[in-house]
Scaffold this active site. Structure first.
Site, short mmCIF file in Angstrom:
data_model
loop_
_atom_site.label_atom_id
_atom_site.label_comp_id
_atom_site.label_asym_id
_atom_site.label_seq_id
_atom_site.Cartn_x
_atom_site.Cartn_y
_atom_site.Cartn_z
N HIS A 197 77.07 32.09 67.02
CA HIS A 197 77.59 32.03 68.39
C HIS A 197 79.09 32.29 68.47
CE1 HIS A 197 73.83 29.46 69.46
NE2 HIS A 197 73.57 30.75 69.37
N ASN B 93 68.28 14.97 61.25
CA ASN B 93 68.75 14.64 62.59
C ASN B 93 68.43 13.18 62.86
OD1 ASN B 93 69.08 14.48 65.47
ND2 ASN B 93 68.81 16.70 65.57
C1 BV8 Z 1 70.37 35.27 74.76
C2 BV8 Z 1 78.75 29.16 72.08
C3 BV8 Z 1 69.48 37.31 75.52
C4 BV8 Z 1 79.53 28.95 73.34
C5 BV8 Z 1 76.44 28.56 72.64
C6 BV8 Z 1 68.22 31.48 81.47
C7 BV8 Z 1 69.35 32.25 81.69
C8 BV8 Z 1 70.07 32.85 80.66
C9 BV8 Z 1 69.63 32.67 79.35
C10 BV8 Z 1 68.51 31.89 79.14
C11 BV8 Z 1 67.79 31.30 80.18
N1 BV8 Z 1 66.76 30.61 79.64
C12 BV8 Z 1 66.79 30.73 78.30
C13 BV8 Z 1 67.84 31.51 78.00
C14 BV8 Z 1 68.24 31.90 76.67
C15 BV8 Z 1 69.42 30.99 76.29
C16 BV8 Z 1 68.87 29.63 75.93
O1 BV8 Z 1 68.29 29.47 74.90
N2 BV8 Z 1 69.09 28.67 76.84
C17 BV8 Z 1 68.58 27.32 76.60
C18 BV8 Z 1 69.61 26.30 77.12
C19 BV8 Z 1 67.24 27.18 77.31
N3 BV8 Z 1 70.04 31.63 75.16
C20 BV8 Z 1 71.01 32.51 75.36
O2 BV8 Z 1 71.50 32.77 76.45
C21 BV8 Z 1 71.46 33.24 74.13
N4 BV8 Z 1 71.49 34.64 74.39
O3 BV8 Z 1 69.29 34.75 74.86
O4 BV8 Z 1 70.61 36.57 75.06
C22 BV8 Z 1 69.95 38.68 75.72
C23 BV8 Z 1 69.43 39.70 74.92
C24 BV8 Z 1 69.84 40.99 75.14
C25 BV8 Z 1 70.77 41.28 76.16
C26 BV8 Z 1 71.30 40.25 76.95
C27 BV8 Z 1 70.90 38.93 76.72
C28 BV8 Z 1 72.86 32.80 73.75
C29 BV8 Z 1 72.84 31.36 73.35
C30 BV8 Z 1 74.20 30.96 72.79
C31 BV8 Z 1 74.95 30.13 73.79
N5 BV8 Z 1 76.23 29.71 73.21
N6 BV8 Z 1 77.60 28.24 72.05
C32 BV8 Z 1 80.30 27.66 73.29
O5 BV8 Z 1 80.22 26.93 72.30
O6 BV8 Z 1 81.04 27.39 74.27
S1 BV8 Z 1 75.17 27.48 72.60
C33 BV8 Z 1 75.76 25.97 72.18
O7 BV8 Z 1 74.81 25.05 72.61
C34 BV8 Z 1 75.86 25.76 70.71
O8 BV8 Z 1 76.33 26.90 70.03
C35 BV8 Z 1 74.48 25.38 70.32
O9 BV8 Z 1 73.71 26.48 70.00
C36 BV8 Z 1 73.95 24.79 71.60
C37 BV8 Z 1 73.88 23.30 71.46
O10 BV8 Z 1 72.90 23.09 70.56
P1 BV8 Z 1 73.13 22.10 69.34
O11 BV8 Z 1 74.08 22.69 68.40
O12 BV8 Z 1 71.79 21.76 68.88
O13 BV8 Z 1 73.86 20.85 69.94
P2 BV8 Z 1 73.20 19.74 70.85
O14 BV8 Z 1 74.33 19.00 71.45
O15 BV8 Z 1 72.16 20.37 71.71
O16 BV8 Z 1 72.42 18.81 69.83
C38 BV8 Z 1 73.14 18.09 68.85
C39 BV8 Z 1 72.08 17.53 67.92
O17 BV8 Z 1 72.77 16.87 66.87
C40 BV8 Z 1 71.19 16.50 68.58
O18 BV8 Z 1 69.83 16.78 68.23
C41 BV8 Z 1 71.63 15.17 67.95
O19 BV8 Z 1 70.53 14.28 67.77
C42 BV8 Z 1 72.12 15.64 66.62
N7 BV8 Z 1 73.13 14.78 65.98
C43 BV8 Z 1 74.05 13.99 66.57
N8 BV8 Z 1 74.81 13.40 65.61
C44 BV8 Z 1 74.35 13.86 64.41
C45 BV8 Z 1 73.29 14.74 64.64
N9 BV8 Z 1 72.63 15.36 63.65
C46 BV8 Z 1 73.01 15.09 62.39
N10 BV8 Z 1 74.02 14.27 62.08
C47 BV8 Z 1 74.71 13.63 63.06
N11 BV8 Z 1 75.70 12.77 62.73
#
Ligand code: BV8
Length: 249
Positions: free
Chosen positions: A121, A215
């Site tokens: 990302h 996790n």
């Molecule tokens: C794409 C960078 C296609 C930016 C990030 C509707 C409209 C538009 C798009 C979509 C849509 N519906 C679905 C989509 C696709 C979308 C998507 O998946 N959306 C989700 C929300 C449904 N994906 C995209 O848009 C991707 N692109 O699909 O493009 C395309 C193809 C061709 C042409 C055009 C388009 C792009 C996705 C990337 C987005 N950018 N980040 C920034 O940082 O500002 S995403 C960002 O959020 C992160 O990078 C990461 O990926 C995500 C968060 O996820 P996690 O890392 O898992 O973090 P989270 O907080 O969720 O969870 C933390 C976990 O850690 C928890 O489980 C917790 O229990 C655990 N934890 C806590 N403490 C600990 C721990 N684990 C271990 N040890 C600990 N101590």
């Protein structure tokens, strides 16, 4: 604390030719970097990350989105890699073919010494021209207003993949290949909610890998993987390296 990893998995890790690890915000949370699921701090508490991390939000209000990234950059500049990051750097040194796939944009894996890192990302540490799509290294004084591209005068944006942006094709292809060819795949600190990154553990399963999740909470892939370890990345990863290679310094 007894190791959550069965002896046969430890042996498989010692003998593995190829290991791939996918990390998410959870591994950096122990360095003090809030995850996406955590409520945002201070003035950002009234925003959801997905409402700021997209091109439309930036075009609508470049200053607001830029300020959010400037705040995150300053936060990351003041933190250090934690034992989880360091354990993965040690693991890389022990495995012939090790690939680290990260969803994080904080640069902490590289700062911990990991070398083969694919930033799925992008990175907070770089900017990109909104019009030309070329990377422009941040310059001093960028913090205030969204800077202008030194080449075309267009707006610069953080070099991260926003929601709705495609991932860099080369990075995604390399990540998919690393998932399919590995013997062991670890999914660490990610809620597995964002695609296409969330497909990678499934690809690894289809490729015949043993897939392990680390996790503190269950996620949507917990029931699909071979072993889902309920624990914090730092303790579990450093414990794993210690058990597998007791002589690792
Ligand atoms: C794409 C960078 C296609 C930016 C990030 C509707 C409209 C538009 C798009 C979509 C849509 N519906 C679905 C989509 C696709 C979308 C998507 O998946 N959306 C989700 C929300 C449904 N994906 C995209 O848009 C991707 N692109 O699909 O493009 C395309 C193809 C061709 C042409 C055009 C388009 C792009 C996705 C990337 C987005 N950018 N980040 C920034 O940082 O500002 S995403 C960002 O959020 C992160 O990078 C990461 O990926 C995500 C968060 O996820 P996690 O890392 O898992 O973090 P989270 O907080 O969720 O969870 C933390 C976990 O850690 C928890 O489980 C917790 O229990 C655990 N934890 C806590 N403490 C600990 C721990 N684990 C271990 N040890 C600990 N101590």
């Amino acid at each position: 604390m007894p190791s959550p990893f069965p002896p046969q998995l430890i042996q498989a890790l010692r003998n593995a030719r190829s290991v791939t690890v996918l990390t998410g915000a959870g591994i950096s949370s122990e360095s003090g970097v809030p995850t996406f699921r955590d409520p945002q701090a201070g003035l950002w508490s009234r925003f959801r990350p997905e409402d700021l991390a997209n091109a439309a939000a930036f075009r609508r209000n470049p200053q607001l989105v830029w300020d959010w990234y400037a705040w995150r950059r300053s936060l990351v500049a003041d933190v250090a890699p934690n034992v989880g990051h360091l354990a993965l750097a040690k693991l890389e040194a022990r495995v012939p073919e090790f690939t680290l796939l990260t969803q994080n944009v904080d640069g902490l894996h590289s700062r911990a010494g990991s070398r083969n890192v694919i930033e799925l990302h992008g990175s907070l540490m770089r900017n990109r021209c909104l019009d030309e799509n070329v990377v422009v290294e941040p310059a001093a004084g960028d913090e205030g207003r969204p800077p202008k591209c030194p080449r075309c005068g267009g707006l610069l944006r953080p070099d991260v993949v926003w929601f709705g942006d495609p991932l860099a094709p080369a990075a995604l292809t390399a990540a998919q290949e690393a998932a399919v060819r590995c013997q062991l795949f670890f999914s660490v600190g990610t809620s597995s909610m964002v695609n296409p990154a969330a497909q990678l553990p499934m690809l690894a399963l289809q490729g015949g890998a043993t897939v392990i999740e680390i996790n503190p909470e269950p996620t949507r892939i917990s029931d699909a993987v071979h072993l889902s370890v309920r624990g914090a990345a730092g303790a579990v990863l450093s414990g794993l390296v210690m058990v597998a290679w007791p002589d690792a310094v």
